[in-house]
Structure formats: C-alpha cells, structure tokens
Design a protein around this motif. Structure first.
Motif, PDB file in Angstrom:
ATOM      1  N   UNK A 179      -1.761   2.958  -7.632  1.00 58.70           N
ATOM      2  CA  UNK A 179      -1.901   1.533  -7.361  1.00 58.70           C
ATOM      3  C   UNK A 179      -2.938   1.307  -6.266  1.00 58.70           C
ATOM      4  N   UNK A 180      -3.588   0.137  -6.357  1.00 57.51           N
ATOM      5  CA  UNK A 180      -4.587  -0.229  -5.364  1.00 57.51           C
ATOM      6  C   UNK A 180      -3.913  -0.748  -4.095  1.00 57.51           C
ATOM      7  N   UNK A 181      -4.464  -0.466  -2.927  1.00 64.25           N
ATOM      8  CA  UNK A 181      -5.635   0.386  -2.701  1.00 64.25           C
ATOM      9  C   UNK A 181      -5.298   1.860  -2.845  1.00 64.25           C
ATOM     10  N   UNK A 182      -6.197   2.627  -3.413  1.00 60.33           N
ATOM     11  CA  UNK A 182      -5.985   4.063  -3.496  1.00 60.33           C
ATOM     12  C   UNK A 182      -5.949   4.636  -2.080  1.00 60.33           C
ATOM     13  N   UNK A 183      -5.134   5.638  -1.875  1.00 62.97           N
ATOM     14  CA  UNK A 183      -4.935   6.159  -0.527  1.00 62.97           C
ATOM     15  C   UNK A 183      -4.913   7.679  -0.519  1.00 62.97           C
ATOM     16  N   UNK A 184      -5.083   8.230   0.679  1.00 58.84           N
ATOM     17  CA  UNK A 184      -5.047   9.662   0.903  1.00 58.84           C
ATOM     18  C   UNK A 184      -3.963  10.011   1.914  1.00 58.84           C
ATOM     19  N   UNK A 185      -3.481  11.240   1.816  1.00 63.81           N
ATOM     20  CA  UNK A 185      -2.672  11.768   2.890  1.00 63.81           C
ATOM     21  C   UNK A 185      -3.573  12.103   4.075  1.00 63.81           C
ATOM     22  N   UNK A 227       0.843  -1.199   0.000  1.00 60.83           N
ATOM     23  CA  UNK A 227       0.000   0.000   0.000  1.00 60.83           C
ATOM     24  C   UNK A 227       0.879   1.250   0.000  1.00 60.83           C
ATOM     25  N   UNK A 228       0.493   2.212  -0.845  1.00 58.42           N
ATOM     26  CA  UNK A 228       1.244   3.470  -0.896  1.00 58.42           C
ATOM     27  C   UNK A 228       0.799   4.364   0.256  1.00 58.42           C
ATOM     28  N   UNK A 229       1.735   4.727   1.106  1.00 60.48           N
ATOM     29  CA  UNK A 229       1.436   5.630   2.208  1.00 60.48           C
ATOM     30  C   UNK A 229       1.800   7.052   1.777  1.00 60.48           C
ATOM     31  N   UNK A 230       0.838   7.954   1.960  1.00 58.00           N
ATOM     32  CA  UNK A 230       1.060   9.361   1.635  1.00 58.00           C
ATOM     33  C   UNK A 230       1.190  10.142   2.936  1.00 58.00           C
TER      34      UNK A 230
END
Lengths: 107, 119
Positions: A93-99, A1-4
C-alpha cells in the motif's frame, strides 16, 4: 502508512554462521515484502521478492519466508562478501516504505 | 541486460530546481513503470514516487515529503524518465536512484546521482 520494523539493527557474524533478519509490518501486507542488499557506495540489489521468491543470480544461501506481518530473511552459511546492510520493503500500500536496515558485519 | 543510468545531480541552492534523468536500456521501457528512491547521507532508503507506463496513463504517485514540489515524467521515444525537483530544501540532500518496476518490484537500480542542497 505501513511501518516496517527490522531487527536486529546490527549483527556481527563469523563466516559460515547462519543469519536471520526479521521484518515486522504494522499491518498485514500479504506477501508484498521484498528484501534488498546494499553494500557501501553501491545501489541496492534485489535478493528476494514477494516474501519468499528467489531472484535469478542470487546465491541460494539467501532465502525468505513469512506473510502477513512477520517476514524473515535467512542467510545460510554466511560468506565474507555478504557484509552489507539489508532492507525490507513493502509495496502492498502507498506510500511504499522500507525497514530501517540491518547492518551485517563479518567478525 | 537491463541497465538504468541516473544523471543530473549536483549542488543547488535552497529553493532552486534540478532535473534528474534516468536512461534505461535492455528492456521494453514503455511497458513498465519507473520508480525513484533516495538515500540521505548515512541514512536508510526512502521511496520518492513512481510513474506508471503509458498503458496506465503515465499517472504518478508521490511520497508526502515531495508531493507538490517534485514531478515525474517520461519520454518513451528516448527511453528516459525524469524527476523534476522544485523548491528544493536541505532535507532533499541525498543520492537519488531510479529503478525499473517489474511486477510492482523495483528490480533493477541505477547507480545513483547525488543531490546536495546548500547555500
């Protein structure tokens, strides 16, 4: 997961001042980074997409830059109506993430 | 003008179900994906999932926190998207927003509908 990770979390600014909000991604997301403004009890509003593309109807004092892992939202000459919370959002990339959001207060 | 109108929220007991609706207008609904987001009280935004257009099989993607409990569907003849929420938990309490997806970007948001899960 991409962390913002957004910084700062809070900013108190006087009108006409310049505001810079940074969003750092935990891995490269190309330019798939978008900025939203949310005022209390309202739904989010798209300000900038794909890192730097402006949106029709959004004041020109809002601009975005960056690619890869570091992105910036700039508000030139802040106005009182810009008091809000600002979020970055990635669709690389999934899952889409928010800051976590940056709350901008007007002094 | 693109409009997304969310509805169907309310107070529901843990373990029960609720179905949210999202009525769209002002654009070719069938040609676009629809995404759902939520915002717990005093918290930030969370992506819930999205449903692709029929042209892409109307396939769905979900956040891990709702996968297996929530299901998205769409009725292109009515310009409505649905979010079926089963097995609701207290942590599902939030305002839920639907959005149009344009070029992979949630560009037009509904006003939100509030879901409260409590006994």
């Amino acid at each position: 997961e991409v962390v913002l990770t957004q910084s700062p979390e809070f900013q108190s600014v006087t009108p006409k001042e310049k505001v810079t909000i940074t969003c750092r991604a935990s891995q490269s997301i190309g330019n798939s980074l978008h900025w939203f403004q949310q005022k209390p009890d309202q739904s989010p509003k798209l300000l900038i997409n794909y890192g730097s593309q402006s949106i029709s109807g959004v004041p020109s004092r809002f601009s975005g830059s960056g690619s890869g892992t570091v992105f910036t939202l700039t508000i030139n000459s802040l106005e009182a109506e810009d008091a809000a919370t600002y979020y970055c959002h990635q669709t690389s990339s999934l899952p889409f993430t928010f800051g976590g959001g940056t709350k901008v207060e007007i002094k | 003008e693109v409009q997304m109108v969310d509805s169907g929220g309310g107070l529901v007991q843990p373990g029960r179900s609720l179905r949210l609706s999202c009525r769209a207008s002002g654009y070719s609904f069938g040609g676009h994906a629809v995404s759902w987001f939520r915002q717990a009280p005093g918290k930030g935004l969370e992506w819930v999932g999205f449903i692709r257009s029929k042209g892409y099989g109307a396939t769905t993607e979900y956040a891990a926190s709702v996968k297996g409990r929530f299901m998205m569907s769409r009725d292109d003849s009515k310009n409505i998207a649905y979010l079926q929420m089963d097995g609701l938990k207290s942590e599902d309490t939030a305002v839920y927003f639907c959005t149009r997806i344009w070029n992979m970007v949630p560009d037009s948001w509904g006003q939100g509908t509030r879901v409260t899960v409590s006994s």
